[in-house]
Design an enzyme around this catalytic site. Sequence first.
Site, short mmCIF file in Angstrom:
data_model
loop_
_atom_site.label_atom_id
_atom_site.label_comp_id
_atom_site.label_asym_id
_atom_site.label_seq_id
_atom_site.Cartn_x
_atom_site.Cartn_y
_atom_site.Cartn_z
N ASP A 99 0.85 -1.19 0.00
CA ASP A 99 0.00 0.00 0.00
C ASP A 99 0.89 1.24 0.00
OD1 ASP A 99 -2.18 -1.65 0.11
OD2 ASP A 99 -2.83 -1.05 2.12
N ASP A 113 -11.52 -5.09 6.47
CA ASP A 113 -10.69 -6.31 6.54
C ASP A 113 -10.46 -6.70 8.00
OD1 ASP A 113 -10.43 -6.32 3.75
OD2 ASP A 113 -8.67 -5.03 3.83
N GLY A 134 -3.46 -5.23 0.93
CA GLY A 134 -4.10 -6.30 0.17
C GLY A 134 -5.16 -6.92 1.06
N LYS A 135 -6.33 -7.15 0.48
CA LYS A 135 -7.44 -7.64 1.33
C LYS A 135 -7.10 -8.99 1.96
CE LYS A 135 -10.58 -4.91 -1.43
NZ LYS A 135 -10.55 -3.76 -0.55
N GLY A 180 -20.21 0.03 8.10
CA GLY A 180 -19.28 1.08 8.51
C GLY A 180 -19.55 1.52 9.95
N ASP A 206 -8.41 6.80 9.77
CA ASP A 206 -8.11 6.14 8.50
C ASP A 206 -8.93 4.85 8.43
OD1 ASP A 206 -7.06 4.91 6.26
OD2 ASP A 206 -4.98 4.86 6.97
N THR A 231 -21.79 -5.48 6.52
CA THR A 231 -21.12 -4.44 7.31
C THR A 231 -21.63 -3.07 6.86
OG1 THR A 231 -19.25 -4.44 5.75
CG2 THR A 231 -19.07 -5.86 7.68
N ASN A 276 -20.00 -5.58 2.35
CA ASN A 276 -20.57 -4.26 2.65
C ASN A 276 -21.86 -4.10 1.83
OD1 ASN A 276 -19.87 -3.34 0.07
ND2 ASN A 276 -17.96 -2.42 0.75
O1 RIB Z 1 -9.24 -3.20 1.88
C1 RIB Z 1 -8.12 -2.37 1.89
C2 RIB Z 1 -7.11 -2.89 0.94
O2 RIB Z 1 -7.62 -2.78 -0.37
C3 RIB Z 1 -5.79 -2.14 0.91
O3 RIB Z 1 -4.87 -2.64 1.83
C4 RIB Z 1 -5.35 -2.27 -0.55
O4 RIB Z 1 -4.19 -3.01 -0.71
C5 RIB Z 1 -6.55 -2.87 -1.28
O5 RIB Z 1 -6.35 -4.21 -1.51
#
Ligand code: RIB
Length: 294
Positions: A17, A239, A43-44, A209, A233, A207, A186
Amino acid sequence: MTERASRIVVLGSINQDVTVMTPRLPAPGETLMGTALGRSLGGKGANQAVAAARAGAQVAMIGSVGSDAAATALLGDLAAHGVEITRVRRVEEPTGTALITVDGRAENTIVVVPGANGTLQTLDDADLAAIAGADLLLVQLEVPLAIVRAGIAHAAAAGVPVLLNPSPAQPLPTELLAGVAILVANEGEAAEIGPEALAAIPHVITTLGARGATYVGAAASFAVPAPVVYAIDTTGAGDSFTGAFAAAWARGDSPLSAVRQGCASGALAATRPGASGSAPSRSEIEALAAQTYA
Ligand code: RIB
């Protein structure tokens, strides 16, 4: 009696990220000055693996990264969070990258270039054995649909429950959804799947939020409010919900307890910067859940 750690296999994406903080999100064609830049594990798949491990599960990840320096750092981070990485391939494609902008209201935009994640095409014998020996298979949609499908089919045939987080949203074949026991989506992702297909999934968590989450199953339906927190943030908060929910579910918690822990984990993650790095520990989750749902 000592509790046995539940075993979860995550089949999913690993990204670097690249996150920029800005006072507001840029409009099309606009140039803005950012206030900070960071690179971190995302990454999820990786985020949910770390969140589940932090929430107390024994987690193994099936994924793919490049042979670049970013991959070495990301694998080190995953291992440091307690995620087993022997099933992660290293390939010649560049490691997946997500370009993320976070504004002063904790909202974000994300663009993902899949890179090595896109090369994850087949499951080998060791992957199949890991899935068959798990208490839960956790999958998302940031790796090719063919391998998601293969993982779900194998788990379902071995009697291993599958939790699908259908993110990013995309149309899904009916036979793929037929192998899913638990869905965490979501509102947009749930709408993409549609009410008829949702009704056929045994456990559906939506979900919402900052509004919490809902659960619909054969024996019960309920809503859980989210703990009230000051979000800075929200990247990876969903996740964090999913990973903590999966850990609780795999160790046999009730749906209500698992959804509450998911809500607490997602809320805590939103108070911290980054994605994987913002996932709270099991004790932090339980403390906030106890305080919120007393
Ligand atoms: O869900 C957030 C993620 O989405 C981030 O970490 C990004 O890498 C994308 O995969």
